[in-house]
Scaffold this motif. Structure first.
Motif, PDB file in Angstrom:
ATOM      1  N   ARG A  83       0.823  -1.214   0.000  1.00 20.85           N
ATOM      2  CA  ARG A  83       0.000   0.000   0.000  1.00 20.85           C
ATOM      3  C   ARG A  83       0.856   1.263   0.000  1.00 20.85           C
ATOM      4  NH1 ARG A  83      -3.339  -3.439   2.619  1.00 20.85           N
ATOM      5  NH2 ARG A  83      -2.539  -3.068   4.713  1.00 20.85           N
ATOM      6  N   ALA A  84       1.949   1.248   0.729  1.00 23.97           N
ATOM      7  CA  ALA A  84       2.847   2.410   0.759  1.00 23.97           C
ATOM      8  C   ALA A  84       3.453   2.651  -0.617  1.00 23.97           C
ATOM      9  CB  ALA A  84       3.945   2.208   1.803  1.00 23.97           C
ATOM     10  N   LEU A  85       3.833   1.588  -1.304  1.00 22.92           N
ATOM     11  CA  LEU A  85       4.388   1.727  -2.652  1.00 22.92           C
ATOM     12  C   LEU A  85       3.316   2.206  -3.627  1.00 22.92           C
ATOM     13  CD1 LEU A  85       6.628   1.518  -4.709  1.00 22.92           C
ATOM     14  CD2 LEU A  85       6.281  -0.964  -4.767  1.00 22.92           C
ATOM     15  N   GLU A  86       2.124   1.655  -3.538  1.00 24.37           N
ATOM     16  CA  GLU A  86       1.013   2.110  -4.394  1.00 24.37           C
ATOM     17  C   GLU A  86       0.777   3.598  -4.233  1.00 24.37           C
ATOM     18  OE1 GLU A  86      -2.591   0.070  -3.447  1.00 24.37           O
ATOM     19  OE2 GLU A  86      -1.745  -1.896  -3.896  1.00 24.37           O
ATOM     20  N   GLU A  87       0.710   4.057  -3.010  1.00 23.11           N
ATOM     21  CA  GLU A  87       0.456   5.469  -2.723  1.00 23.11           C
ATOM     22  C   GLU A  87       1.555   6.354  -3.316  1.00 23.11           C
ATOM     23  OE1 GLU A  87       0.146   8.205   1.244  1.00 23.11           O
ATOM     24  OE2 GLU A  87      -0.876   6.256   1.292  1.00 23.11           O
ATOM     25  N   ALA A  88       2.793   5.924  -3.162  1.00 27.14           N
ATOM     26  CA  ALA A  88       3.919   6.694  -3.698  1.00 27.14           C
ATOM     27  C   ALA A  88       3.869   6.736  -5.224  1.00 27.14           C
ATOM     28  CB  ALA A  88       5.239   6.090  -3.216  1.00 27.14           C
ATOM     29  N   LEU A  89       3.504   5.634  -5.868  1.00 25.30           N
ATOM     30  CA  LEU A  89       3.416   5.592  -7.335  1.00 25.30           C
ATOM     31  C   LEU A  89       2.301   6.491  -7.856  1.00 25.30           C
ATOM     32  CD1 LEU A  89       4.009   1.778  -7.900  1.00 25.30           C
ATOM     33  CD2 LEU A  89       5.524   3.655  -8.625  1.00 25.30           C
ATOM     34  N   ARG A  90       1.167   6.495  -7.160  1.00 23.63           N
ATOM     35  CA  ARG A  90       0.049   7.355  -7.575  1.00 23.63           C
ATOM     36  C   ARG A  90       0.423   8.842  -7.562  1.00 23.63           C
ATOM     37  NH1 ARG A  90      -3.015   4.004  -4.035  1.00 23.63           N
ATOM     38  NH2 ARG A  90      -4.111   2.432  -5.224  1.00 23.63           N
ATOM     39  N   ALA A  91       1.355   9.213  -6.710  1.00 22.26           N
ATOM     40  CA  ALA A  91       1.735  10.616  -6.560  1.00 22.26           C
ATOM     41  C   ALA A  91       2.710  11.098  -7.631  1.00 22.26           C
ATOM     42  CB  ALA A  91       2.348  10.835  -5.178  1.00 22.26           C
ATOM     43  N   LEU A  92       3.228  10.198  -8.470  1.00 24.53           N
ATOM     44  CA  LEU A  92       4.217  10.576  -9.478  1.00 24.53           C
ATOM     45  C   LEU A  92       3.530  10.857 -10.812  1.00 24.53           C
ATOM     46  CD1 LEU A  92       6.910   7.867  -8.687  1.00 24.53           C
ATOM     47  CD2 LEU A  92       6.967  10.294  -8.050  1.00 24.53           C
ATOM     48  N   PRO A  93       3.513  12.105 -11.271  1.00 25.97           N
ATOM     49  CA  PRO A  93       2.836  12.418 -12.533  1.00 25.97           C
ATOM     50  C   PRO A  93       3.496  11.770 -13.750  1.00 25.97           C
ATOM     51  CG  PRO A  93       3.939  14.366 -11.655  1.00 25.97           C
ATOM     52  CD  PRO A  93       4.053  13.295 -10.615  1.00 25.97           C
ATOM     53  N   GLU A  94       4.773  11.444 -13.664  1.00 22.32           N
ATOM     54  CA  GLU A  94       5.459  10.785 -14.780  1.00 22.32           C
ATOM     55  C   GLU A  94       4.944   9.370 -15.020  1.00 22.32           C
ATOM     56  OE1 GLU A  94       8.292  13.720 -12.844  1.00 22.32           O
ATOM     57  OE2 GLU A  94       6.941  12.166 -12.123  1.00 22.32           O
ATOM     58  N   VAL A  95       4.380   8.774 -13.981  1.00 24.09           N
ATOM     59  CA  VAL A  95       3.810   7.420 -14.087  1.00 24.09           C
ATOM     60  C   VAL A  95       2.383   7.582 -14.600  1.00 24.09           C
ATOM     61  CG1 VAL A  95       3.156   5.325 -12.847  1.00 24.09           C
ATOM     62  CG2 VAL A  95       5.277   6.536 -12.237  1.00 24.09           C
ATOM     63  N   ILE A  96       2.162   7.219 -15.876  1.00 24.47           N
ATOM     64  CA  ILE A  96       0.840   7.412 -16.482  1.00 24.47           C
ATOM     65  C   ILE A  96       0.008   6.134 -16.482  1.00 24.47           C
ATOM     66  CG2 ILE A  96       1.581   9.401 -17.850  1.00 24.47           C
ATOM     67  CD1 ILE A  96       1.616   7.446 -20.297  1.00 24.47           C
ATOM     68  N   GLY A  97       0.601   5.032 -16.083  1.00 22.04           N
ATOM     69  CA  GLY A  97      -0.115   3.766 -15.963  1.00 22.04           C
ATOM     70  C   GLY A  97       0.619   2.879 -14.977  1.00 22.04           C
ATOM     71  N   CYS A  98      -0.131   2.135 -14.191  1.00 21.97           N
ATOM     72  CA  CYS A  98       0.467   1.238 -13.210  1.00 21.97           C
ATOM     73  C   CYS A  98      -0.463   0.046 -13.024  1.00 21.97           C
ATOM     74  CB  CYS A  98       0.684   1.961 -11.879  1.00 21.97           C
ATOM     75  SG  CYS A  98       1.364   0.896 -10.588  1.00 21.97           S
ATOM     76  N   HIS A  99       0.100  -1.148 -13.144  1.00 25.11           N
ATOM     77  CA  HIS A  99      -0.691  -2.377 -13.031  1.00 25.11           C
ATOM     78  C   HIS A  99       0.036  -3.381 -12.150  1.00 25.11           C
ATOM     79  CE1 HIS A  99      -3.384  -1.300 -16.380  1.00 25.11           C
ATOM     80  NE2 HIS A  99      -2.313  -0.660 -16.812  1.00 25.11           N
ATOM     81  N   TYR A 100      -0.736  -4.106 -11.324  1.00 24.14           N
ATOM     82  CA  TYR A 100      -0.199  -5.305 -10.694  1.00 24.14           C
ATOM     83  C   TYR A 100       0.000  -6.308 -11.809  1.00 24.14           C
ATOM     84  CZ  TYR A 100      -1.530  -3.981  -5.932  1.00 24.14           C
ATOM     85  OH  TYR A 100      -1.647  -3.367  -4.727  1.00 24.14           O
ATOM     86  N   ILE A 101       1.053  -7.091 -11.724  1.00 22.74           N
ATOM     87  CA  ILE A 101       1.282  -8.086 -12.772  1.00 22.74           C
ATOM     88  C   ILE A 101       1.505  -9.462 -12.160  1.00 22.74           C
ATOM     89  CG2 ILE A 101       2.165  -6.453 -14.465  1.00 22.74           C
ATOM     90  CD1 ILE A 101       5.022  -7.354 -13.691  1.00 22.74           C
ATOM     91  N   SER A 102       1.257 -10.466 -12.967  1.00 21.99           N
ATOM     92  CA  SER A 102       1.570 -11.831 -12.561  1.00 21.99           C
ATOM     93  C   SER A 102       2.978 -12.149 -13.043  1.00 21.99           C
ATOM     94  CB  SER A 102       0.553 -12.807 -13.168  1.00 21.99           C
ATOM     95  OG  SER A 102       0.642 -12.779 -14.576  1.00 21.99           O
ATOM     96  N   GLY A 103       3.533 -13.240 -12.566  1.00 21.75           N
ATOM     97  CA  GLY A 103       4.878 -13.614 -12.968  1.00 21.75           C
ATOM     98  C   GLY A 103       5.909 -12.824 -12.195  1.00 21.75           C
ATOM     99  N   ALA A 104       7.039 -12.568 -12.862  1.00 20.66           N
ATOM    100  CA  ALA A 104       8.127 -11.845 -12.210  1.00 20.66           C
ATOM    101  C   ALA A 104       7.743 -10.385 -12.012  1.00 20.66           C
ATOM    102  CB  ALA A 104       9.393 -11.939 -13.062  1.00 20.66           C
ATOM    103  N   GLY A 105       8.063  -9.877 -10.851  1.00 18.71           N
ATOM    104  CA  GLY A 105       7.780  -8.476 -10.564  1.00 18.71           C
ATOM    105  C   GLY A 105       6.459  -8.302  -9.846  1.00 18.71           C
ATOM    106  N   THR A 106       6.224  -7.079  -9.409  1.00 21.73           N
ATOM    107  CA  THR A 106       5.012  -6.745  -8.685  1.00 21.73           C
ATOM    108  C   THR A 106       4.147  -5.776  -9.462  1.00 21.73           C
ATOM    109  OG1 THR A 106       6.253  -7.024  -6.621  1.00 21.73           O
ATOM    110  CG2 THR A 106       4.126  -5.936  -6.464  1.00 21.73           C
ATOM    111  N   PHE A 107       4.785  -4.731 -10.037  1.00 20.45           N
ATOM    112  CA  PHE A 107       4.078  -3.694 -10.785  1.00 20.45           C
ATOM    113  C   PHE A 107       4.701  -3.505 -12.159  1.00 20.45           C
ATOM    114  CE2 PHE A 107       3.496  -2.339  -6.345  1.00 20.45           C
ATOM    115  CZ  PHE A 107       2.122  -2.211  -6.292  1.00 20.45           C
ATOM    116  N   GLU A 108       3.879  -3.158 -13.120  1.00 13.32           N
ATOM    117  CA  GLU A 108       4.348  -2.735 -14.442  1.00 13.32           C
ATOM    118  C   GLU A 108       3.874  -1.304 -14.631  1.00 13.32           C
ATOM    119  OE1 GLU A 108       6.119  -4.787 -16.566  1.00 13.32           O
ATOM    120  OE2 GLU A 108       6.312  -3.318 -18.161  1.00 13.32           O
ATOM    121  N   LEU A 109       4.817  -0.397 -14.885  1.00 16.59           N
ATOM    122  CA  LEU A 109       4.508   1.018 -15.027  1.00 16.59           C
ATOM    123  C   LEU A 109       4.697   1.468 -16.463  1.00 16.59           C
ATOM    124  CD1 LEU A 109       6.703   2.448 -12.097  1.00 16.59           C
ATOM    125  CD2 LEU A 109       4.425   1.465 -11.948  1.00 16.59           C
ATOM    126  N   GLN A 110       3.933   2.490 -16.846  1.00 22.73           N
ATOM    127  CA  GLN A 110       4.208   3.251 -18.049  1.00 22.73           C
ATOM    128  C   GLN A 110       4.669   4.612 -17.560  1.00 22.73           C
ATOM    129  OE1 GLN A 110       0.242   2.493 -19.868  1.00 22.73           O
ATOM    130  NE2 GLN A 110       1.461   2.393 -21.745  1.00 22.73           N
TER     131      GLN A 110
END
Length: 158
Positions: A83-110
């Motif tokens: 949740r702390a990471l989600e909140e921090a990602l939402r606050a970054l205007p450069e991040v225009i997309g963010c998804h939880y992903i399956s497989g390797a990794g936790t998030f995929e960002l645009q």
């Protein structure tokens, strides 16, 4: 509103193509009179089928030439840390997309940036310092093949 009929689907299709249509133009395109068309649009909004209206802006024309796909590996996947990471990602205007992903990794960002140097400063200065980030892996778009914002609606038609 649980079921969509052919008029609702036609309204969604028309508004996805041009969200600036007047109610009169929309009604004519979908084959309804103005008042029922307006009521249907309001019902689609109230029911959450239509979530907003916005202008599509060409990122390159406003100086955002870099589009990066960034996979973030979290250090730990506990509820509070995530949740702390989600909140921090939402606050970054450069991040225009963010998804939880399956497989390797936790998030995929645009992520968008003016150039590679700007992206590098953003990745090293901000992304790597977010709470709970273990590692980041980046791929850059070399060219867009398809960038549709309209959702397919064919599966709704009976």
């Amino acid at each position: 509103m649980d079921e969509l009929d052919r008029y609702d689907i036609a309204i969604l299709r028309a508004l996805q193509a041009d969200g600036r249509l007047s109610n009169a133009e929309l009604a004519q395109r979908v084959g309804l009179s103005a008042a029922p068309c307006w009521r249907r649009v309001r019902a689609l909004e109230t029911s959450g089928f239509i979530t907003g209206y916005r202008a599509e802006i060409d990122r390159r024309r406003i100086g955002l030439g870099v589009l990066a796909f960034v996979r973030i590996d979290a250090e730990r996947n506990t509820g509070d840390a995530t949740r702390a990471l989600e909140e921090a990602l939402r606050a970054l205007p450069e991040v225009i997309g963010c998804h939880y992903i399956s497989g390797a990794g936790t998030f995929e960002l645009q992520v968008v940036a003016p150039d590679l140097d700007s992206f590098s400063r953003f990745a090293l200065g901000q992304l790597m310092n977010l709470p709970n980030v273990g590692d980041i892996h980046t791929s850059f778009s070399l060219g867009e093949v398809k960038g549709a914002t309209a959702l397919p609606l064919g599966h709704l038609e009976k």
